[in-house]
Design an enzyme around this catalytic site. Structure first.
Site, PDB file in Angstrom:
ATOM      1  N   ARG A  51       1.017  -1.077   0.084  1.00  0.00           N
ATOM      2  CA  ARG A  51      -0.232   0.005   0.617  1.00  0.00           C
ATOM      3  C   ARG A  51       1.012   1.028  -0.284  1.00  0.00           C
ATOM      4  NH1 ARG A  51      -5.561  -0.315   1.634  1.00  0.00           N
ATOM      5  NH2 ARG A  51      -5.295   1.480   2.094  1.00  0.00           N
TER       6      ARG A  51
ATOM      7  N   TRP B 231       3.040   6.081   2.098  1.00  0.00           N
ATOM      8  CA  TRP B 231       3.529   6.755   0.209  1.00  0.00           C
ATOM      9  C   TRP B 231       3.016   8.159   0.608  1.00  0.00           C
ATOM     10  CZ3 TRP B 231      -0.269   8.794  -3.514  1.00  0.00           C
ATOM     11  CH2 TRP B 231       0.757   9.058  -4.226  1.00  0.00           C
TER      12      TRP B 231
ATOM     13  N   ASN C 267      -3.898   7.909   7.618  1.00  0.00           N
ATOM     14  CA  ASN C 267      -3.735   7.696   6.429  1.00  0.00           C
ATOM     15  C   ASN C 267      -4.805   8.809   5.884  1.00  0.00           C
ATOM     16  OD1 ASN C 267      -2.614   5.215   6.239  1.00  0.00           O
ATOM     17  ND2 ASN C 267      -3.609   3.595   6.151  1.00  0.00           N
TER      18      ASN C 267
ATOM     19  N   GLU D 188      -3.329  -1.955 -21.700  1.00  0.00           N
ATOM     20  CA  GLU D 188      -3.220  -2.625 -20.327  1.00  0.00           C
ATOM     21  C   GLU D 188      -2.206  -3.545 -20.579  1.00  0.00           C
ATOM     22  OE1 GLU D 188      -4.438  -2.997 -17.363  1.00  0.00           O
ATOM     23  OE2 GLU D 188      -3.333  -4.514 -17.230  1.00  0.00           O
TER      24      GLU D 188
ATOM     25  N   HIS E  29      -1.366   6.794 -38.725  1.00  0.00           N
ATOM     26  CA  HIS E  29      -0.966   8.473 -38.616  1.00  0.00           C
ATOM     27  C   HIS E  29      -0.489   8.659 -37.738  1.00  0.00           C
ATOM     28  CE1 HIS E  29      -5.359   7.315 -40.587  1.00  0.00           C
ATOM     29  NE2 HIS E  29      -5.300   6.554 -40.465  1.00  0.00           N
TER      30      HIS E  29
ATOM     31  N   LYS F 279      -0.558   0.992  -4.529  1.00  0.00           N
ATOM     32  CA  LYS F 279      -1.221  -0.265  -4.502  1.00  0.00           C
ATOM     33  C   LYS F 279      -3.316   0.308  -4.477  1.00  0.00           C
ATOM     34  CE  LYS F 279      -3.703  -4.205  -5.738  1.00  0.00           C
ATOM     35  NZ  LYS F 279      -3.220  -4.757  -6.929  1.00  0.00           N
TER      36      LYS F 279
HETATM   37  O1  M6R Z   1      -8.445  -0.168  -7.118  1.00  0.00           O
HETATM   38  P1  M6R Z   1      -8.426  -0.347  -8.264  1.00  0.00           P
HETATM   39  O2  M6R Z   1      -8.867  -0.911  -9.146  1.00  0.00           O
HETATM   40  O3  M6R Z   1      -9.831   0.905  -8.341  1.00  0.00           O
HETATM   41  O4  M6R Z   1      -7.157   0.630  -8.841  1.00  0.00           O
HETATM   42  C1  M6R Z   1      -7.150   1.275  -9.650  1.00  0.00           C
HETATM   43  C2  M6R Z   1      -5.857   1.901 -10.624  1.00  0.00           C
HETATM   44  O5  M6R Z   1      -4.543   2.997  -9.188  1.00  0.00           O
HETATM   45  C3  M6R Z   1      -5.117   0.569 -10.961  1.00  0.00           C
HETATM   46  O6  M6R Z   1      -5.947  -0.163 -11.710  1.00  0.00           O
HETATM   47  C4  M6R Z   1      -3.877   1.119 -10.965  1.00  0.00           C
HETATM   48  O7  M6R Z   1      -3.535   0.791 -12.410  1.00  0.00           O
HETATM   49  C5  M6R Z   1      -2.704  -0.254 -10.924  1.00  0.00           C
HETATM   50  N1  M6R Z   1      -1.829  -0.501 -10.882  1.00  0.00           N
HETATM   51  C6  M6R Z   1      -2.636  -0.876 -12.188  1.00  0.00           C
HETATM   52  O8  M6R Z   1      -2.064  -2.481 -12.505  1.00  0.00           O
END
Ligand code: M6R
Length: 609
Positions: A27, A74, A98, A482, A505, A604
């Site tokens: 986290r 963080w 947090n 992705e 393009h 995370k």
């Molecule tokens: O918990 P969430 O799915 O809402 O998180 C969204 C993004 O922060 C998350 O998908 C992020 O882009 C990851 N690091 C992707 O691997």
């Protein structure tokens, strides 16, 4: 974002805190700290950097005690440093936090005028001073916390200790998750259940505006007026082993390999025996819902946003209901056309992403019905939505999202079929055929996962590339996005995802021997077109890694490397293409020696806007 853990009980407190922090390090990991009640005093130890630095700093110290709090950070306010690390102590009060305190500057000014001396650049330190201030004025510890909460504006999950109360831990939450764990003769707090799953699976999930007082082996939940709120604990289904690496080098690799299981669990129980219906508890009893909606708005961030982009193709083609897709942080800034005939679907692994939550709230404000697709039970998103459909990915610890993505896609397939059936756009044979292919997915995914050695071999060749281009078309275009996101977040290689047709393009100018191109070229409606793009790259001496259908024997002559994908219907190819791209990113990052599970600058769950 950051991680909180707290303990009150007979075990070695430092050990419980450090183990909890290790499980929460995903986290946030720029600094860490603990505060332990030891010898009648609160002892604070903090260190910038990964948890191992703190571990080394306290090794050999005997910090016995039965009460403590810990934090992994963080950074938001104040760069990573020892002084900015939590816990923050002011007078007799120690705090881990947090979230973000929005009015910290004005509070800090007032407190400084009263003689408080600040030692950090953080917003959090203000909370410690404020509680200390009220406590010095004569308010008991609990009251002082409540008074301070009344003054602060912003988001918080808090763990608070007071030097004069050796048997009391106070927790509070507003817009940042916090749970209280109930063990046998011991109590915990945590920002996320995996931190303490080894000790208990029974939790009280605090709600916004609630504080919990842990003392004398009991927990009392109160509102900010001090009124007691009766709360029953809930038992979580996740078990401690699910949050372990299970012999893999990284959580990310384990989570990639787990996808066949995660997909099976997410499908299970949601298809009727005769394969004619999709069963979603709660949603299927609301007969009016499908009839009344005329639009679907999908909102999400990061990887979940890419799932939403796939969802648009699926929902529109199977149910013919118009779909808009927005990035969570953009949605409310474009005055979206959303009303009571809109179904707003918010997709989030954590269910705590601040931007996605803000988009959900905006939709609600405008009258939309809301549906959450979420992996974490009792998360804010699930609690604030009219309906929730859970993905059963299990805890996702690696910062790069993998199994959460594939299970989100599974839910989007099921939702599309559900809406298609209800809106009368899918007949029984079509439904049966689609479901027949869907239930084969876990086996196909097993087949893809078995190719990992070959993908590792390919990855080794491209470790030194500085840029990558990912091309896909139609429903596979979001998978190109992705794939590029996975690569950049863990390998730090610049990568872009593009709709293959757009290459001519602009991006074609970049093609040379130094720029590998990953082409998603499975046999579907756009195959011929993607092949044309491959020819264009080939003619410019570009290096191509193609993800192609198993039966495609010709493609090998046009590209440098081929990763084979088992046959399925074209709607399901995103599922099969995803795993090789995750593995490619994983192995490249690992060969580079990067910290795959905790890539630099990322966290995370992004609980701040
Ligand atoms: O918990 P969430 O799915 O809402 O998180 C969204 C993004 O922060 C998350 O998908 C992020 O882009 C990851 N690091 C992707 O691997």
């Amino acid at each position: 974002m950051c991680g909180i853990v707290g303990y009150l009980g007979p075990r070695e407190t430092v050990q419980v805190l450090m183990e909890g922090l290790r499980r929460l390090e995903y986290r946030g990991y720029d600094s860490a700290g603990i505060a332990v009640f030891h010898g009648g005093k609160i002892e604070v130890r903090r260190a910038q950097g990964k948890l191992t630095i703190l571990e080394e700093a306290i090794a050999g110290e005997s910090l016995e005690g039965r009460l403590g709090i810990g934090h992994t950070r963080w950074a938001t306010h104040g760069r990573p440093s020892d002084d900015n690390a939590h816990p923050h102590k002011a007078g007799s009060i120690a705090v881990v936090h947090n979230g973000i305190i929005e009015n910290y500057l004005s509070l800090k000014k007032v407190l400084m005028e009263k003689g408080h001396v600040f030692n950090s650049e953080t917003d959090t330190e203000v909370i410690a001073h404020l509680i200390d201030h009220f406590h010095r004025e004569g308010l008991p510890f609990d009251e002082a916390v409540r008074r301070a909460l009344g003054e602060i504006k912003g988001s918080y999950a808090l763990g608070v200790l007071c030097e004069k109360e050796p048997d009391k831990l106070i927790a509070a939450r507003s817009e940042s998750p916090l749970v209280v764990g109930l063990g046998e003769g011991e109590l915990f707090i945590a920002s996320d259940t995996p931190a303490v799953l080894t000790y208990t699976r029974n939790f009280i999930f605090l709600e916004d505006g609630e504080m919990a007082v842990l003392s004398g082996g009991k927990v009392e939940v109160l509102d900010l007026e001090g009124k007691s709120i009766p709360r029953e604990p809930k038992r979580v289904m996740w078990n401690p082993l699910m949050a372990e690496k299970g012999g893999y080098k990284h959580f990310m690799l384990k989570e990639i390999m787990e996808q066949p299981r995660a997909v099976t669990d997410t499908i299970r129980g949601r298809i009727s025996e005769d394969r004619s219906e999709i069963v979603f508890e709660g949603l299927d009893t609301d007969e009016k819902m499908v009839k009344e909606i005329n639009k679907i708005a999908l909102v999400a961030c990061g990887t979940s946003y890419h799932a939403a982009l796939v969802g648009r193709y699926l929902i529109e083609s199977l149910s013919r209901i118009p779909v808009e897709v927005d990035i969570g942080s953009e949605f409310r800034y474009r005055n979206p056309l959303v009303d009571e005939k809109t179904l707003l679907v918010a997709i989030s692994q954590s269910g705590e992403t601040a931007d996605t939550l803000a988009a959900l709230r905006e939709g609600r404000k405008r009258g939309a019905r809301t549906l959450a697709i979420c992996n974490v039970v009792e998360s804010s998103l699930s609690r604030e939505s009219d309906y929730t459909i859970f993905t059963y990915a299990g805890p996702e610890i690696g910062v790069a999202s993998t199994k959460a993505f594939s299970t989100q896609l599974v839910i989007l397939y099921l939702i599309s079929l559900f809406l298609g059936k209800r809106s009368g756009h899918i007949d029984h044979p079509h439904m049966e055929e689609f479901i027949g292919e869907l239930v084969k997915l876990p086996h196909l995914l097993e087949e893809v996962v078995r190719e990992h050695k070959e993908i590792e071999r390919i990855a080794r060749k491209y470790v030194h590339a500085k840029n990558f281009l990912y091309l896909g078309r139609g429903i596979n275009y979001p998978i190109a996005l992705e794939g590029a996101l996975k690569l950049k977040e863990i390998s730090y290689i610049h990568a872009e995802g593009y709709p293959a047709g757009e290459m001519k393009h602009g991006p074609i100018a970049l093609i040379d021997r130094e720029m590998p191109v990953v082409a998603l070229a499975t046999r579907d409606d756009t195959y011929e077109k993607v092949m044309n793009n491959i020819e264009e790259v080939h003619a410019r001496e570009g290096r191509i890694i193609a993800l192609a259908s198993q039966d495609d024997k010709e493609i090998a002559s046009k590209v440098e490397d081929v990763i084979s994908i088992p046959p399925t219907i074209s709607a399901l190819t995103p599922m099969l293409l995803t795993i090789p791209l995750q593995l490619l990113a994983y192995y490249i990052a690992d060969f580079k020696g990067n910290d795959v599970d905790q890539p630099r600058n990322l966290a995370k769950s992004v609980t701040v806007e």
